[in-house]
Design a protein around this motif. Structure first.
Motif, short mmCIF file in Angstrom:
data_model
loop_
_atom_site.label_atom_id
_atom_site.label_comp_id
_atom_site.label_asym_id
_atom_site.label_seq_id
_atom_site.Cartn_x
_atom_site.Cartn_y
_atom_site.Cartn_z
N TYR A 590 23.48 53.42 9.76
CA TYR A 590 24.91 52.65 9.34
C TYR A 590 26.17 53.12 8.49
O TYR A 590 25.87 53.61 7.83
N CYS A 591 27.09 52.78 8.49
CA CYS A 591 28.41 53.63 8.71
C CYS A 591 29.93 52.80 8.51
O CYS A 591 29.33 51.71 9.43
N TRP A 592 30.94 53.13 7.57
CA TRP A 592 31.90 52.76 8.66
C TRP A 592 32.94 53.50 8.68
O TRP A 592 32.76 55.09 8.52
N TYR A 593 33.10 53.48 10.08
CA TYR A 593 33.60 53.72 11.00
C TYR A 593 35.56 54.02 10.62
O TYR A 593 36.48 52.61 10.65
N HIS A 594 36.14 54.86 10.39
CA HIS A 594 37.96 55.22 10.71
C HIS A 594 38.48 55.72 11.69
O HIS A 594 39.83 55.98 10.99
N GLY A 595 38.23 55.13 12.23
CA GLY A 595 38.50 56.19 13.51
C GLY A 595 37.88 57.75 14.33
O GLY A 595 36.76 57.67 13.30
N THR A 596 39.36 58.21 15.21
CA THR A 596 38.44 59.69 14.98
C THR A 596 39.02 60.97 14.71
O THR A 596 39.78 60.19 13.82
N MET A 597 39.01 62.17 14.51
CA MET A 597 39.46 62.72 13.73
C MET A 597 39.87 63.81 14.96
O MET A 597 40.61 64.77 14.40
N GLY A 598 40.38 63.24 15.87
CA GLY A 598 41.16 64.80 16.26
C GLY A 598 41.39 65.04 17.69
O GLY A 598 39.78 64.28 18.09
N ASP A 599 41.39 65.71 17.39
CA ASP A 599 41.04 67.20 18.56
C ASP A 599 39.95 67.75 17.87
O ASP A 599 39.37 68.12 18.63
N GLN A 600 39.29 67.94 17.12
CA GLN A 600 37.80 68.11 16.38
C GLN A 600 36.87 67.39 16.82
O GLN A 600 36.82 66.18 17.32
N ILE A 601 35.92 68.07 16.92
CA ILE A 601 34.85 68.09 17.43
C ILE A 601 33.11 68.83 16.12
O ILE A 601 33.66 69.73 16.70
N ARG A 602 32.49 67.97 16.40
CA ARG A 602 31.58 68.08 15.11
C ARG A 602 30.43 69.06 16.23
O ARG A 602 30.33 68.55 17.23
N LYS A 603 29.46 69.83 15.87
CA LYS A 603 28.53 70.13 17.30
C LYS A 603 27.27 69.55 16.18
O LYS A 603 26.85 69.44 14.89
N VAL A 604 26.32 69.34 17.09
CA VAL A 604 25.96 67.99 15.94
C VAL A 604 23.85 68.37 17.00
O VAL A 604 23.97 69.14 18.13
N LEU A 605 22.55 68.75 16.38
CA LEU A 605 21.68 69.31 16.13
C LEU A 605 20.77 68.30 16.38
O LEU A 605 20.74 68.27 14.70
N PHE A 606 19.94 68.03 16.19
CA PHE A 606 18.52 67.42 15.92
C PHE A 606 18.00 68.81 15.56
O PHE A 606 17.44 69.77 16.06
N LYS A 607 16.31 67.84 15.27
CA LYS A 607 15.72 68.71 13.91
C LYS A 607 14.63 67.17 13.75
O LYS A 607 15.13 66.58 13.59
N GLY A 608 13.84 68.41 13.92
CA GLY A 608 12.05 67.65 13.50
C GLY A 608 11.74 67.36 11.79
O GLY A 608 12.65 68.67 10.94
N ASP A 609 11.84 66.50 10.93
CA ASP A 609 11.34 66.38 9.56
C ASP A 609 9.88 66.43 8.99
O ASP A 609 9.60 66.67 7.81
N SER A 610 8.71 67.06 9.92
CA SER A 610 7.28 67.07 9.56
C SER A 610 6.49 67.57 10.54
O SER A 610 7.05 67.36 11.55
N SER A 611 5.45 68.11 10.16
CA SER A 611 4.05 68.06 11.37
C SER A 611 3.62 67.04 12.02
O SER A 611 3.52 67.43 13.09
N GLU A 612 3.79 66.12 11.57
CA GLU A 612 3.46 64.40 12.35
C GLU A 612 4.77 64.13 13.46
O GLU A 612 4.28 63.99 14.24
#
Length: 711
Positions: A590-612
């Motif tokens: 859930y988020c409040w969205y205020h538009g784009t960041m312009g030319d900036q791009i974030r790097k996003v990485l998935f990971k696991g949170d548990s042995s399960e």
């Protein structure tokens, strides 16, 4: 001198091609009052009327009236028809077209029930029955079909609703029988369906037509882009498959009605998702293109079709600032089309949201064409022009195609091509598409089996409140005969062997574990429920885009609901709460969205949170031994960091999604399997990648196929 040749930035490489238009011959045969029909329209009418069973593939070109080809027959005979369109916007647009056709050609509207059905429209339908609590989508859809009793029925919907209803995902046994009671199903833009979608649509249509209890026996597939493999399969399994080929001829060297105009096509070299940079670097040129009136002195309507939503954002803002006094609009996943936008714009900036279906006037076109299908689909937006009009278009293409066409132009002195010749040249240097034929042998039989099992054996299901319900199947006395009939169809469509006891047990166990991933038509992805402060609207949107490009503030679901209530005060309960309640179950954050960041791009990485989580995702298994499964326990990291990201991870870790882990990085896998730009793999910790939804199934097929070849 070509248009705009004196207004361009230094060092912009480009050349022009003269692309011929298309004509179709018209017949003098009686059809509709004041309407001269094309051959494919007359032949479609004849085939629907006279065929006992029919699988018709109409490959006539864009703009040639494929809709009226089946609609006239349906109205004349008061048929009951379900029509399927790839987008909700097209569903609503085509409903208006059906209504206009009924009025224009003197049909009595009282003799037909015409209704568009989407999830939102089903919610509105539910409001017609305020005294009946607990009505679900299957019951509502059943009631809509029953409105056609004693008169013609045209029900327009999307493939998600049709396939989910047939697969019993709406838990309404009678809905499948209601669908089998109609006369015809029409599938528009069939070429846009993936291999999974095509396989199941054809299989389910065949199964229904093969059932002696079913009235439904006629199916029409509309597509300007032929799919020879699916036609071959339809004929191989014994269907009465009839193909109406493209009978168009070049505009400049034939007679007939103009369908697509001649183009002055300016070709530039580009790269996918970077087209906006090239347009901004040469902005004065494109401002002039938009500003220059047509030859008759009227304002031209210019459309930009790009790929990424951030490209739309950048070009929309740049042109809106530069074109004072002109109406600049945008259409994309965050800004849907409306009749007013499509009627009143001077400049429209969009992505794939407008490349199919909805008819609106276009005078000039700027588009990216980085695949053969995208190129041909988007260039078809220019249509319905006088035979002597030459339209302007600017296309950004990959370097390999740019060099190929430029070399052809140098060899010939100038580049003049028919539409057919252009398609041939595209096919020579652009990839024809990923070969996923192994999917049809591995996962399509499982999906078909799940569809059959739900209908024959029934099952048990739980609603959103956790209450258990029992869905009855067919009487036991006829189940055996029905299994023999339908399993034979699975063998014909997907397998090169008979289904023996061992194969049956394998289908039963494996398909059940993959049920959630196979059930949906479009597949699953992470979405966030967001409040868009740029237009004060509540929306579900792709989480990865928000993480990479969005100026976002993630918050807990409780605070999100409270903040909405505070923002809308007295209007919340009536206006926003029903929409919020219907959307929140699809939200991973859930988020409040205020538009784009312009030319900036974030790097996003998935990971696991548990042995399960690691156990479910089969973290320690060999790559070829892993299987796609429903998995939770995902978390994300972002660089640069989002201060409120912990709130997202709190909800994300509980969200289940169909996923498959792969040991290699996404870039390596894309190069290795030639996956293309529209196959999505996301980084996972340890230089791995993860695929979601249908992509999880597709990458699994490729990895297993490679392993089998290496043994």
């Amino acid at each position: 001198m070509k248009p705009n040749e004196d207004i361009q930035a230094d060092n912009v490489e480009r050349f022009f091609a003269d692309l011929d238009g298309l004509r179709l011959q018209q017949s003098d045969q009686d059809y509709l009052a004041g309407f001269r029909a094309f051959e494919h329209q007359i032949e479609t009418d004849r085939l629907i009327r006279t065929s006992e069973s029919l699988f018709l593939f109409n490959h006539s070109p864009t703009g040639s009236g494929k809709t009226i080809s089946w609609l006239k027959t349906a109205l004349d005979s008061k048929m009951k028809v379900i029509t399927v369109y790839p987008t909700n916007a097209l569903v609503i647009d085509q409903k208006k077209q059906v209504d206009r056709t009924i009025e224009k050609y003197g049909y009595d509207p009282r003799k037909y029930h015409v209704q568009a059905i989407t999830s939102d429209l089903l919610a509105e339908e539910k409001m017609l029955y305020p005294d009946e609590t607990g009505l679900h989508k299957g019951q509502l859809l059943n009631r809509v079909i029953r409105k056609g009793r004693g008169r013609g029925l045209i029900l327009l919907t999307n493939p998600d609703i049709l396939t989910l209803a047939l697969k019993n995902a709406y838990y309404e046994h009678n809905i499948r029988e209601a669908i089998r009671s109609v006369d015809m199903v029409v599938v528009d833009e069939f070429h846009l369906a993936s291999v999974k979608q095509r396989d199941m649509l054809l299989f389910m249509m065949h199964e229904m037509s093969n059932d002696k209890r079913s009235r439904l026996s006629k199916f029409v597939f509309l597509s300007a882009t032929p799919d020879h493999q699916i036609v071959y399969r339809a004929r191989r399994v014994g269907l009465n498959a009839v193909v109406l080929d493209d009978k168009s001829s070049p505009l400049s060297s034939s007679e007939g009605h103009p369908v697509l105009p001649r183009l002055s096509l300016e070709i530039r070299c580009g790269a996918i998702y970077r087209t906006y940079e090239l347009i901004k670097d040469n902005l004065d040129y494109f401002v002039d293109l938009c500003s220059r009136p047509r030859l008759d002195g009227k304002r031209a309507k210019t459309v930009f079709i790009l790929d990424g939503i951030y490209e739309v954002d950048e070009i929309f803002n740049a042109l809106r600032d530069a074109l004072a006094g002109m109406t600049v609009e945008r259409v994309d996943g965050l800004h849907p089309a409306s009749p007013e936008k499509l009627k009143d714009f001077d400049v429209l900036v969009s992505n794939s949201s407008v490349e199919v279906g909805i008819d609106f006037n276009v005078d000039r076109l700027v588009f990216s064409g980085y695949s053969k299908s995208k190129f041909l689909q988007r260039i078809g937006r220019l249509r319905s022009k006088p035979s002597d009009e030459v339209c302007e278009a600017v296309c950004f293409v990959p370097e390999v195609l740019y060099d190929h066409l430029k070399g052809l132009a140098a060899k010939r002195g100038n580049l003049k091509l028919t539409r057919k010749e252009m398609a041939e040249q595209l096919g020579k240097v652009m990839e024809s598409g990923l070969d996923l034929s192994s999917y049809s042998k591995m996962y399509s039989p499982m999906e078909a089996y799940l569809y059959l099992k739900a209908r024959i054996k029934g099952g048990t299901w739980r609603d959103e409140l956790g209450e258990e319900h029992h869905e009855k199947g067919m009487p036991e006395s006829i189940q055996g005969e029905e299994w023999i009939r339908t399993l034979t169809l699975i063998e014909k469509h997907f397998l090169d062997r008979e289904i023996d006891g061992q194969m049956y047990d394998w289908l039963d166990s494996e398909s059940w574990q993959l049920k959630e991933g196979l059930l949906s038509y479009r597949g699953s992805r992470f979405q966030a429920l967001m409040f868009d402060t740029t237009d004060d609207r509540l929306k579900l949107y792709d989480l990865m885009y928000l993480l990479r490009r969005g100026d976002v503030e993630f918050i807990s679901p409780q605070k999100f609901a409270l903040r909405l209530r505070n923002a809308f005060k007295g209007d919340y309960d009536a206006e926003l709460m029903p929409r919020y309640e219907s959307m929140k179950r699809f939200a991973a954050g859930y988020c409040w969205y205020h538009g784009t960041m312009g030319d900036q791009i974030r790097k996003v990485l998935f990971k696991g949170d548990s042995s399960e989580h690691h156990k479910k995702i089969m973290f320690n298994s060999a790559d070829h031994a892993r299987k796609p499964r429903m998995i939770n326990g995902f978390k994300v990291e972002a660089d640069p960091n989002i201060p409120t990201l912990s709130h997202l991870n709190d909800t994300l870790t509980d969200y289940e999604i169909f996923a498959r882990l792969i040991d290699q990085s996404g870039s390596y896998l894309k190069a290795k399997f030639n996956l293309g730009d529209f196959f999505y793999l996301y980084p996972y910790s340890g230089m791995r990648s993860v695929a979601f939804g249908h992509d999880a199934l597709y990458i699994d097929c490729l990895i297993r196929e490679e392993h089998a070849r290496g043994r």
